[in-house]
Design a protein around this motif. Structure first.
Motif, PDB file in Angstrom:
ATOM      1  N   ASP A  19      52.058 -22.832  16.844  1.00 42.25           N
ATOM      2  CA  ASP A  19      52.872 -22.246  15.772  1.00 42.25           C
ATOM      3  C   ASP A  19      52.784 -20.719  15.792  1.00 42.25           C
ATOM      4  N   VAL A  20      51.562 -20.193  15.826  1.00 42.27           N
ATOM      5  CA  VAL A  20      51.355 -18.751  15.731  1.00 42.27           C
ATOM      6  C   VAL A  20      51.948 -18.021  16.935  1.00 42.27           C
ATOM      7  N   CYS A  21      51.874 -18.633  18.131  1.00 38.05           N
ATOM      8  CA  CYS A  21      52.470 -17.999  19.311  1.00 38.05           C
ATOM      9  C   CYS A  21      53.920 -17.635  19.048  1.00 38.05           C
ATOM     10  N   MET A  22      54.692 -18.577  18.526  1.00 35.90           N
ATOM     11  CA  MET A  22      56.112 -18.328  18.295  1.00 35.90           C
ATOM     12  C   MET A  22      56.349 -17.506  17.041  1.00 35.90           C
ATOM     13  N   ARG A  23      55.646 -17.853  15.953  1.00 36.54           N
ATOM     14  CA  ARG A  23      55.936 -17.268  14.640  1.00 36.54           C
ATOM     15  C   ARG A  23      55.577 -15.789  14.564  1.00 36.54           C
ATOM     16  N   PHE A  24      54.409 -15.434  15.058  1.00 31.75           N
ATOM     17  CA  PHE A  24      53.914 -14.077  14.888  1.00 31.75           C
ATOM     18  C   PHE A  24      53.798 -13.283  16.189  1.00 31.75           C
ATOM     19  N   LEU A  25      53.346 -13.945  17.263  1.00 31.43           N
ATOM     20  CA  LEU A  25      53.087 -13.211  18.503  1.00 31.43           C
ATOM     21  C   LEU A  25      54.307 -13.105  19.396  1.00 31.43           C
ATOM     22  N   ARG A  26      55.353 -13.883  19.100  1.00 31.71           N
ATOM     23  CA  ARG A  26      56.574 -13.895  19.905  1.00 31.71           C
ATOM     24  C   ARG A  26      56.268 -14.231  21.361  1.00 31.71           C
ATOM     25  N   GLU A  27      55.469 -15.290  21.528  1.00 32.40           N
ATOM     26  CA  GLU A  27      55.122 -15.793  22.845  1.00 32.40           C
ATOM     27  C   GLU A  27      55.542 -17.255  22.960  1.00 32.40           C
ATOM     28  N   ASN A  28      55.741 -17.701  24.191  1.00 29.07           N
ATOM     29  CA  ASN A  28      56.035 -19.098  24.464  1.00 29.07           C
ATOM     30  C   ASN A  28      54.706 -19.832  24.666  1.00 29.07           C
ATOM     31  N   PRO A  29      54.334 -20.760  23.776  1.00 28.85           N
ATOM     32  CA  PRO A  29      53.043 -21.440  23.915  1.00 28.85           C
ATOM     33  C   PRO A  29      52.930 -22.241  25.214  1.00 28.85           C
ATOM     34  N   TRP A  30      54.053 -22.761  25.692  1.00 28.19           N
ATOM     35  CA  TRP A  30      54.033 -23.508  26.957  1.00 28.19           C
ATOM     36  C   TRP A  30      53.700 -22.573  28.117  1.00 28.19           C
ATOM     37  N   GLU A  31      54.243 -21.382  28.082  1.00 27.77           N
ATOM     38  CA  GLU A  31      53.959 -20.414  29.133  1.00 27.77           C
ATOM     39  C   GLU A  31      52.496 -19.993  29.089  1.00 27.77           C
ATOM     40  N   ARG A  32      51.930 -19.898  27.879  1.00 31.31           N
ATOM     41  CA  ARG A  32      50.507 -19.592  27.765  1.00 31.31           C
ATOM     42  C   ARG A  32      49.679 -20.649  28.497  1.00 31.31           C
ATOM     43  N   LEU A  33      49.985 -21.910  28.256  1.00 32.52           N
ATOM     44  CA  LEU A  33      49.244 -22.983  28.912  1.00 32.52           C
ATOM     45  C   LEU A  33      49.358 -22.871  30.432  1.00 32.52           C
ATOM     46  N   ARG A  34      50.564 -22.667  30.933  1.00 35.20           N
ATOM     47  CA  ARG A  34      50.765 -22.576  32.384  1.00 35.20           C
ATOM     48  C   ARG A  34      49.978 -21.411  32.990  1.00 35.20           C
ATOM     49  N   ARG A  35      49.981 -20.288  32.313  1.00 32.15           N
ATOM     50  CA  ARG A  35      49.311 -19.096  32.852  1.00 32.15           C
ATOM     51  C   ARG A  35      47.788 -19.255  32.829  1.00 32.15           C
ATOM     52  N   ILE A  36      47.263 -19.890  31.808  1.00 34.22           N
ATOM     53  CA  ILE A  36      45.817 -20.139  31.780  1.00 34.22           C
ATOM     54  C   ILE A  36      45.433 -21.097  32.901  1.00 34.22           C
ATOM     55  N   LYS A  37      46.224 -22.150  33.079  1.00 33.22           N
ATOM     56  CA  LYS A  37      45.913 -23.142  34.104  1.00 33.22           C
ATOM     57  C   LYS A  37      45.951 -22.531  35.501  1.00 33.22           C
ATOM     58  N   LYS A  38      46.838 -21.587  35.700  1.00 27.80           N
ATOM     59  CA  LYS A  38      46.964 -20.953  37.009  1.00 27.80           C
ATOM     60  C   LYS A  38      45.682 -20.218  37.390  1.00 27.80           C
ATOM     61  N   VAL A  39      44.977 -19.687  36.388  1.00 28.72           N
ATOM     62  CA  VAL A  39      43.743 -18.953  36.631  1.00 28.72           C
ATOM     63  C   VAL A  39      42.521 -19.869  36.582  1.00 28.72           C
ATOM     64  N   CYS A  40      42.491 -20.770  35.607  1.00 29.49           N
ATOM     65  CA  CYS A  40      41.316 -21.620  35.391  1.00 29.49           C
ATOM     66  C   CYS A  40      41.445 -22.918  36.183  1.00 29.49           C
ATOM     67  N   ARG A  41      40.983 -22.887  37.412  1.00 23.34           N
ATOM     68  CA  ARG A  41      41.089 -24.036  38.306  1.00 23.34           C
ATOM     69  C   ARG A  41      39.802 -24.855  38.377  1.00 23.34           C
ATOM     70  N   LYS A  42      38.688 -24.285  37.938  1.00 25.13           N
ATOM     71  CA  LYS A  42      37.405 -24.979  38.041  1.00 25.13           C
ATOM     72  C   LYS A  42      37.093 -25.813  36.799  1.00 25.13           C
ATOM     73  N   THR A  43      37.515 -25.337  35.645  1.00 28.56           N
ATOM     74  CA  THR A  43      37.100 -25.927  34.374  1.00 28.56           C
ATOM     75  C   THR A  43      38.268 -26.628  33.705  1.00 28.56           C
ATOM     76  N   PRO A  44      38.098 -27.889  33.277  1.00 30.46           N
ATOM     77  CA  PRO A  44      39.190 -28.590  32.583  1.00 30.46           C
ATOM     78  C   PRO A  44      39.609 -27.862  31.316  1.00 30.46           C
ATOM     79  N   LEU A  45      40.915 -27.853  31.065  1.00 32.15           N
ATOM     80  CA  LEU A  45      41.445 -27.289  29.821  1.00 32.15           C
ATOM     81  C   LEU A  45      41.497 -28.376  28.760  1.00 32.15           C
TER      82      LEU A  45
END
Length: 568
Positions: free
Chosen positions: A55-81
């Motif tokens: 909710d906050v990603c879209m409402r206040f930060l003007r970010e796509n929450p789905w894109e946040r997930l994809r970008r974190i996963k791209k970096v964090c390959r060792k540890t489960p999200l």
């Protein structure tokens, strides 16, 4: 030499910790700058999505929450999200249709989510079935959840029955969610031991908050009784209403002969980073919070909920009445069948308690959500509501006994049809709209605007300094252009006034028809419009019979006592 038992640590810094302390204002770029180091530290999992972040990603930060997930996963390959999923409520405050739940889970798995902690605020197993089934279907790790609280009906035996019900659904692990930080070491020993006896092969994880100051000691007791994983936050983002500090918990456990397997040098680098970020992201109000609230041991209200109550009362210009609300809340909770106080029941019970105090007469104002809760549309209450009170709370709403989601029509096709074609860039946009229609539309409008003409995203900590009333006004500006000053009441007629500060709506849910058309003849007591305040819908009834004229446009902010319509 005897091999040390491994106790795993889930890091909550990227979700629950900054939700508890920084009003969920950490941004994707903030996360990515330290994500590689966090991924290398040796954690069991990284809780980085779900809860309020979407909710906050879209409402206040003007970010796509789905894109946040994809970008974190791209970096964090060792540890489960890992994410927090509110069962049939997903990430919102109501039940969603089964097709929405399935596609949300499917897309979350597709975009990189590994572990889903699935809970229901009422501990009603029926509200967990679909989400758990879908997590398993799409290859995720399903973690069942016991929402821990205390009351005459919350016993160890009942918790064990709940755990067995979730085990029969096929969960991979089980979490004890102590959202208020009230699970004592002794109670933790008793509960974990009982769960280990009943389900000897089921791994158990424990989640708590430091609100009462007990969580670290409770973790030690839980681990000694058979829990294999605990939730912690890096020290700068720990304590207060957040989780216990990782560094301290690791030292405690390893001094007792356990092995946590974390890289201490990496932890130090992570903490140094968040120390610097804290200057930009920590709200002033959070910096003034007392480190321990022993009162939680009496009223059992989670720390995050108390901060919400402060904001809600400030938004109604009634912050000085917080002690009355804290006194009223346990009474309201008992009236409503002792629900655990976690989203969305914490919001429903909390707002109803605020209304009971502000109105001066208990249950003279009842939110739509309270009516639906009492009627069974959120699930089965832990204890029955007294019949006479339940009838009053339900009003004209017919009570139900079935699984609430069985009454919902499929929602994806309808959501897609409501969105302008040029709005949808991917299927995930349909899901975002299905969950948070008004918020998603505001974000899509901002996203599609010319970058040179976009409303700027507030810088650094300034957004988190807002009061609840300022945030409500900002949301109204997103939804409706202009947001002109309130229209003065027309001469003559019986006034219909706003009972609270909030946002004025002509319908009681996005996409639904208006409750009353302008110029229509209405009956006294008939719901004619709504004020959304404190994230819940408060129906406004006609103050007399006659022909209604509305004076405020749909989506505009209003103040308590403002005339929104007249009836002649």
């Amino acid at each position: 030499m005897k091999k040390k038992q491994r106790i795993r640590i889930t890091d909550t810094s990227l979700r629950d910790a900054h939700q508890s302390l920084w009003a969920t204002r950490m941004r994707t770029d903030d996360i990515l700058k330290i994500a590689e180091t966090i991924d290398s530290a040796g954690y069991y999992s990284l809780e980085c999505w779900g809860g309020a972040t979407f909710d906050v990603c879209m409402r206040f930060l003007r970010e796509n929450p789905w894109e946040r997930l994809r970008r974190i996963k791209k970096v964090c390959r060792k540890t489960p999200l890992q994410m927090l999923l509110r069962g049939q409520n997903l990430l919102g405050y109501k039940h969603y249709p089964d097709d929405v739940v399935e596609r949300f889970v499917a897309l979350a798995c597709e975009n990189g989510m590994d572990i889903f902690r699935v809970f229901d605020a009422l501990n009603d197993p029926r509200n967990l079935e679909q989400a758990i089934r879908c997590v398993k279907k799409y290859g995720g790790h399903a973690q069942g959840t016991i929402c821990y609280t205390t009351s005459p009906v919350h016993t160890v035996a009942n918790y064990v029955r709940l755990a067995k019900a979730q085990a029969s659904m096929g969960v991979d692990t089980l979490a004890i969610k102590d959202m208020a930080g009230i699970l004592t070491p002794g109670a933790a020993r008793e509960l974990v031991s009982a769960l280990r006896k009943a389900l000897p092969e089921m791994p158990i994880q424990v989640h708590s908050h430091m609100t009462s100051g007990m969580a670290a000691a409770m973790y030690m007791a839980a681990v000694e009784s058979g829990a294999g994983c605990v939730d912690c936050a890096i020290s700068t983002l720990s304590s207060f209403s957040s989780q216990p500090p990782t560094e301290s918990v690791v030292s405690i456990l390893e001094s007792e002969g356990f092995d946590c397997g974390l890289d201490r040098d990496a932890l130090a680098r992570i903490n140094d980073y968040f120390k610097t970020l804290k200057e930009k992201r920590q709200p002033v109000s959070s910096a003034r919070v007392e480190p321990v609230d022993a009162g939680v041991l009496v009223h059992a209200i989670p720390g995050g909920m108390i901060s919400n109550l402060r904001s809600q009362l400030a938004g109604q210009d009634a912050l000085g009445r917080l002690p009355e609300v804290l006194s009223e809340l346990p009474r309201t909770r008992a009236d409503m069948g002792y629900p655990p106080l976690v989203t969305p029941t914490s919001q429903i019970v909390g707002v109803q308690s605020v209304l009971n105090v502000l109105s001066g007469r208990r249950y003279s104002m009842v939110t739509d959500e309270t009516r639906r809760y009492a009627a069974g549309y959120y699930g089965r209450t832990p204890a029955p509501i007294e019949p006479k009170l339940r009838k009053k709370l339900c009003g004209r709403l017919k009570p139900i006994d079935c699984r609430p989601a069985d009454l919902l029509k499929p929602g994806l096709v309808a959501a897609a049809a409501e969105l302008p074609p040029d709005t949808i860039k991917a299927e995930e946009d349909i899901l975002s709209y299905a969950l948070f229609p008004e918020v998603a539309l505001g974000y899509f409008k901002w996203r599609n605007a010319d970058p040179q003409n976009r409303e700027p995203v507030p810088a650094d900590v300034e957004e988190a300094k807002k009061t609840a009333s300022e945030a409500t006004a900002k949301e109204s500006e997103i939804l409706v252009e202009g947001n002109a000053a309130p229209v003065p009441p027309a001469a003559g007629g019986t006034p219909v006034t706003a009972p609270l500060n909030g946002t004025f709506y002509r319908c009681d849910a996005p996409g639904k028809p208006r409750l009353a058309e302008d110029g229509a003849v209405v009956k006294a007591g008939q719901p004619v419009c709504v004020v959304e305040a404190m994230k819940l819908f408060n129906p406004i009834k006609a103050s007399a019979a006659g022909r209604i004229t509305f004076l405020v446009e749909h989506g505009r902010s209003v103040t308590k006592g403002q005339v929104v319509a007249t009836i002649k």
